[in-house]
Enzyme design. Structure first.
Site, PDB file in Angstrom:
ATOM      1  CB  SER A 301      -0.921  -0.077   1.110  1.00 26.40           C
ATOM      2  OG  SER A 301      -0.830   1.620   2.086  1.00 26.40           O
ATOM      3  CE  LYS A 302       0.750   8.529  -3.537  1.00 29.86           C
ATOM      4  NZ  LYS A 302       0.115   8.708  -4.667  1.00 29.86           N
ATOM      5  NE  ARG A 303      -3.563   4.540   4.731  1.00 34.05           N
ATOM      6  CZ  ARG A 303      -3.985   4.079   5.877  1.00 34.05           C
ATOM      7  NH1 ARG A 303      -3.075   4.329   6.632  1.00 34.05           N
ATOM      8  NH2 ARG A 303      -4.019   2.818   5.453  1.00 34.05           N
TER       9      ARG A 303
END
Ligand code: GLU
Length: 551
Positions: A301-303
């Site tokens: 996930s990017k986050r």
């Protein structure tokens, strides 16, 4: 309804015809079996591992087959556009050895199948939307957002498939006059595909499509029945329409894209069919996954996962060859075996195939990347690592640029322990290497570890003094160690660790503890490569100075 008239009403300015475009973008003249692939990133400024993973597949498929690989900028979603993003895409991929043959570049397009930026292709999409309108296969839809939400609520209440289709596609029924009136009144509209699919997907007669995916084999799924939007109110195409038009006109043979596009595949199949074109071969790649702390597989996930961004690998200073080598191990299940059998072959000698690709989620593991990186760097000569580190430092750590002043010194440091029978694999990535070798530079030397507990504080200066007095830079390794052993025994430490283990009551500690004192005085660390070799690199003066300063 006079569809021809409707086409002219909706697209009065479109003068080119599909035949014109077919003539402008003829079938490519390539050898039999040559594959044409493309990367279609959106210029969001964030280029991630998935892009590189896909680009790698594209690049290999194209170049292994004598075909070509081009870059298309998919910027139809202007909300996501970030200034300078195209440059980031091109440079990041280039850094990892991915070069395009054709398409968008920093100095404009290369190739005759452009324009390669979707936002410049408005007329082309409109021409094909007009064609579909003229053939009664698409229509203008004036439903407002409120009307669409009402429809959705009703469908939800009745447990029906949501969307605009069949009886809910109210604008399918509009007459030419009504459409004309709406347009005159300035009502905004989109163009929707008039799907032939059957909305009833529950019965036995559900129509299914079959697609041969190069990675996943035969895919069978229910056909599309949604009247999907193909042109938005702004006249800009949706992804679905742009993909179909562009990949046809740019003569793409293989579309490599993420598994997140699988659910829209039936839409694309229907669009290709309605436009009368052959669809390319689809290659839907697996999602990149990682194991979380609890050992569960989850999507990167990017986050949460900085390692999803390609910037991460550049900031950390991973060598591109290591990243490429690692990607191939997760891309093709037989790569590792091939590498073991062919340790010295260039990576491009490996024959990459889509059928050896996983379709159930590719597991990404930084530890594994690090292991591979160690092996890759071990094969690179020190001079090459020097150049790589230097260009990395110029960009990411200019404050240490002085360590590159003395090439011979740094190269000896980088080569330390690498030419032995069992070579050391200390070097992983630039950030870590700089930290690992920092003690060789006086301004970066830090005392990081505690002296061993077995050595009483008053013994430390005594050990160092005795060491300095007996030190002869010309001693070979065994002469040098004999001296440490005699210092140890004279001061009440066992000459061998095993003697100490057997009779701990007879000694303060053993020779290892004494040499750790010397190690820490010299390097600030309890763990390091061979001390004698390090001293040879540091030189006599620096060695004496370091020991002397701790007495
Ligand atoms: N623009 C799409 C994306 O960034 C590309 C998908 C495709 O390759 O077709 O996800």
């Amino acid at each position: 309804m006079d569809y021809k008239k409707l086409g002219d009403l909706l697209f009065p300015n479109i003068t080119k015809t599909p035949e014109d475009y077919e003539g402008m973008y003829p079938k490519r003249e390539l050898p039999e079996g040559a594959k044409v692939t493309r990367l279609g990133p959106s210029p969001t400024g964030f280029i991630h591992l998935g892009n590189l993973y896909g680009a790698f597949v594209d690049e290999r498929l194209a170049h292994q087959s004598g075909g070509l690989f081009y870059l298309r900028i998919e910027d139809t979603d202007d909300k996501r556009y970030v200034e300078g993003a195209v440059e980031i895409i091109i440079n990041s991929l280039k850094f990892f050895g991915i070069n395009f043959d054709e398409g968008a570049t920093m100095d404009g397009d290369i190739g005759r199948y452009g324009d390669y930026t979707q936002s410049h292709r408005g007329e082309i999409y409109q021409c094909y939307a007009k064609k579909l309108i003229e053939e009664g296969k698409a229509y203008p839809c004036f439903l407002t957002e409120e009307e669409i939400s009402e429809i959705r609520e009703k469908q939800e209440a009745e447990k029906l498939n949501p969307g605009i289709y069949g009886q809910y596609a109210k604008c399918r029924q509009l007459s030419l006059e009504e459409i004309e009136e709406n347009i005159k009144a300035g009502k905004p509209y989109v163009i929707r595909l008039k799907s032939d699919g059957n909305p009833d997907q529950t019965g036995d007669d559900v129509r299914r499509i079959k697609v041969e995916d190069a990675i996943r084999g035969t895919l069978e799924m229910p056909e599309n029945f949604q009247d999907v939007v193909i042109l938005k109110t702004t006249g800009i195409p949706t992804y679905h329409f742009a993909h179909v038009v562009d990949d046809h006109l740019m003569r793409t043979t293989h579309v490599v894209r993420g598994a997140e596009w699988l659910p829209s595949l039936p839409i694309h199949v229907e669009l290709f069919e309605k436009l009368g074109w052959e669809a390319p071969v689809y290659c839907h790649t697996a999602q990149l996954m990682k194991l979380d702390e609890e050992g569960n597989k989850r999507k990167l996930s990017k986050r949460k996962d900085p390692e999803l961004s390609l910037d991460y690998y550049r900031n950390q200073g991973y060598h591109p060859a290591a990243v490429r080598e690692y990607l191939l191990t997760i891309l093709n299940s037989n790569f590792e075996e091939w590498r073991m059998d062919n340790p010295d072959e260039p990576i491009d000698a490996f024959e990459f195939t889509t059928d050896k690709m996983s379709n159930s989620g590719a597991l990404f593991d930084l530890n594994k990347l690090n292991d591979i990186s160690k092996d890759v760097l071990l094969k690179l000569p020190a001079s090459e690592i020097f150049d790589f580190l230097k260009s990395w430092a110029e960009e990411f750590k200019p404050e240490i640029i002085h360590i590159f002043d003395d090439r011979a010194y740094l190269e000896r440091i980088l080569d330390l322990g690498r030419n032995d029978n069992k070579p050391r694999k200390d070097l992983i990535y630039a950030q870590q290497i700089v930290e690992f070798i920092s003690y060789f530079f006086d301004d970066m030397l830090k005392i990081e570890d505690e002296m061993p507990a077995e050595v009483p504080a008053e013994d430390i200066p005594a050990i160092l003094k005795a060491y300095l007095e007996s030190y002869n830079h010309a001693d070979d390794q065994s002469q040098w160690f004999d001296k440490i052993r005699s210092i140890a025994t004279e001061m009440g430490y066992a000459a061998k660790p095993k003697d100490f283990k057997k009779h701990p009551e007879e000694y303060k500690g053993h020779v290892g503890h004494v040499s750790t004192v010397i190690r820490i005085a010299l390097m600030g660390r309890a763990q390091s490569p061979d001390v004698w070799e390090i001293q040879q690199i540091l030189g006599e003066e620096r060695t004496r100075e370091r020991i002397g300063s701790r007495i």
